[in-house]
Design a protein around this motif. Sequence first.
Motif, PDB file in Angstrom:
ATOM      1  N   LEU A 175       0.833  -1.212   0.000  1.00 51.29           N
ATOM      2  CA  LEU A 175       0.000   0.000   0.000  1.00 51.29           C
ATOM      3  C   LEU A 175       0.861   1.253   0.000  1.00 51.29           C
ATOM      4  O   LEU A 175       0.538   2.236  -0.692  1.00 51.29           O
ATOM      5  CB  LEU A 175      -0.926  -0.016   1.219  1.00 51.29           C
ATOM      6  N   ALA A 176       1.969   1.241   0.740  1.00 49.27           N
ATOM      7  CA  ALA A 176       2.867   2.402   0.767  1.00 49.27           C
ATOM      8  C   ALA A 176       3.401   2.694  -0.636  1.00 49.27           C
ATOM      9  O   ALA A 176       3.405   3.850  -1.079  1.00 49.27           O
ATOM     10  CB  ALA A 176       4.018   2.156   1.736  1.00 49.27           C
ATOM     11  N   VAL A 205       4.390   2.400   9.502  1.00 53.79           N
ATOM     12  CA  VAL A 205       4.906   3.777   9.469  1.00 53.79           C
ATOM     13  C   VAL A 205       5.035   4.255   8.020  1.00 53.79           C
ATOM     14  O   VAL A 205       4.643   5.389   7.699  1.00 53.79           O
ATOM     15  CB  VAL A 205       6.279   3.847  10.184  1.00 53.79           C
ATOM     16  N   ALA A 206       5.554   3.412   7.143  1.00 49.43           N
ATOM     17  CA  ALA A 206       5.708   3.771   5.733  1.00 49.43           C
ATOM     18  C   ALA A 206       4.365   4.086   5.100  1.00 49.43           C
ATOM     19  O   ALA A 206       4.225   5.059   4.342  1.00 49.43           O
ATOM     20  CB  ALA A 206       6.383   2.628   4.980  1.00 49.43           C
ATOM     21  N   CYS A 207       3.392   3.264   5.420  1.00 46.53           N
ATOM     22  CA  CYS A 207       2.053   3.444   4.866  1.00 46.53           C
ATOM     23  C   CYS A 207       1.433   4.751   5.364  1.00 46.53           C
ATOM     24  O   CYS A 207       0.886   5.536   4.578  1.00 46.53           O
ATOM     25  CB  CYS A 207       1.193   2.249   5.284  1.00 46.53           C
ATOM     26  N   ALA A 208       1.519   4.998   6.662  1.00 40.53           N
ATOM     27  CA  ALA A 208       0.960   6.218   7.239  1.00 40.53           C
ATOM     28  C   ALA A 208       1.659   7.459   6.691  1.00 40.53           C
ATOM     29  O   ALA A 208       1.012   8.457   6.349  1.00 40.53           O
ATOM     30  CB  ALA A 208       1.081   6.167   8.761  1.00 40.53           C
ATOM     31  N   TYR A 209       2.985   7.389   6.575  1.00 42.72           N
ATOM     32  CA  TYR A 209       3.757   8.529   6.072  1.00 42.72           C
ATOM     33  C   TYR A 209       3.401   8.824   4.617  1.00 42.72           C
ATOM     34  O   TYR A 209       3.209   9.991   4.236  1.00 42.72           O
ATOM     35  CB  TYR A 209       5.246   8.240   6.203  1.00 42.72           C
ATOM     36  N   ALA A 210       3.302   7.754   3.780  1.00 44.14           N
ATOM     37  CA  ALA A 210       2.958   7.945   2.371  1.00 44.14           C
ATOM     38  C   ALA A 210       1.562   8.542   2.224  1.00 44.14           C
ATOM     39  O   ALA A 210       1.327   9.412   1.373  1.00 44.14           O
ATOM     40  CB  ALA A 210       3.037   6.606   1.627  1.00 44.14           C
TER      41      ALA A 210
END
Length: 425
Positions: free
Chosen positions: A64-65, A243-248
């Motif tokens: 998803l990211a 974290v990667a997903c939320a940040y993206a």
Amino acid sequence: MIIAALFITLFLLILLGVPIAFALAIASLVAILIEGSIPDLVILHQMLGGMDSFPLLSIPFFILAGALMNQGGITKRIFDFAGALMGWLRGGLGHVNVGASILFSGMSGAAVADAGGLGAIEIKAMRNKGYDADFSVGLTAASSTIGPIIPPSLPMIIYGVIAGVSIGQLFAAGIIPGLLMALALSIMVTIYARKRNYPKDAKFSLGRIAVTFKHAFPSLLAPVIIVGGILTGFFTATEAAVVACAYAFLLSSLWYRSLSLKGLLKVSFDTIETTSSIMLIIGGAAIFSWVLTSQGIHQIVADSLGFAGGNKYTVLLAITLILFIVGCFMETIAAITILTPILLPIALAAGIDPVQFGVIMVLNLMIGLLTPPLGMVLFVLSQVSSVPIERCAKATLPFLLPLIVVLVLIMLVPALTLWLPSVLY
């Protein structure tokens, strides 16, 4: 008898076009029925057991990211920055192609994601500048394999789960080989640029570098946060994926404001579809691998390698050939799930470190993604570039050489994979 029935059924089903996940499960069921004494429920138990692992939760989040980064325009900003940084070299867009793959690899650990998202941008830009189609497609295919070597890496997560090896150490082990792959491909670009007289695509400009860096800076923080957090032990690979997903998502929707509700729904459904396919493959490969192991296939293979010589480098060469052949015909995740329980004990017996072996296995299978008849990267690039699959395969062949050179180096020099994990862990 049972092993023969297993493989014959599998190859027949693949030839008939049955999806690999179902082909693996059906072939295993046929073998179990022939054996006669194993309960049918074993298939369900083994499939569920293969999928029941906490680190595997990172797979949908990393997918998803990567999709959010492509949909939200983050990929384009990374490419523009790489263009400003390296476009002034002869054959500049070739070097940009490699550099952008390094940057993107720190966000999405899948070669197909790199080829489908970043690859479409790279090929279009190179065509507009007059680069030959075979060079553009071949280089893009080869550079996309850097993604699963430099962390984070979906194949290494799956290998780590099955092999019981620290995923953090595997991630650290992939950094130097990934950079070596980029260096080898850049040398190849330089050779092609001189031979075909490719131009410099832009003048060196500190101003342009500063502007593109400013626009791309939030995007470039993503790999620093993800990889840095994993390597420093601040969070696990699974937590890093979240974290990667939320940040993206925050970057695409709030900072750049380039992600619409329609785009979010699209990437969400694409992620569900891709994750479902991967998990089905893992489940099918788990039962297939269990049947092979229960029939002592690892001992058969070990005896064969022992007959061939049995020393460390002979075993590595034999395993490499096995992985290369399998990679030409089988999807990467299925191959890792099936072959790790078979080949890892042999590698350990020959004195090969499991972390080094993981990098060797993943790089081997990445090369398989570039080879017919089932090279997934070739199919993706054929679709995004409108170049026939046969021509894509031919264009990619010269770029296999630098990847094979790096593979040989990490086989012969264990420190290339083991030094950084020893320092960080």
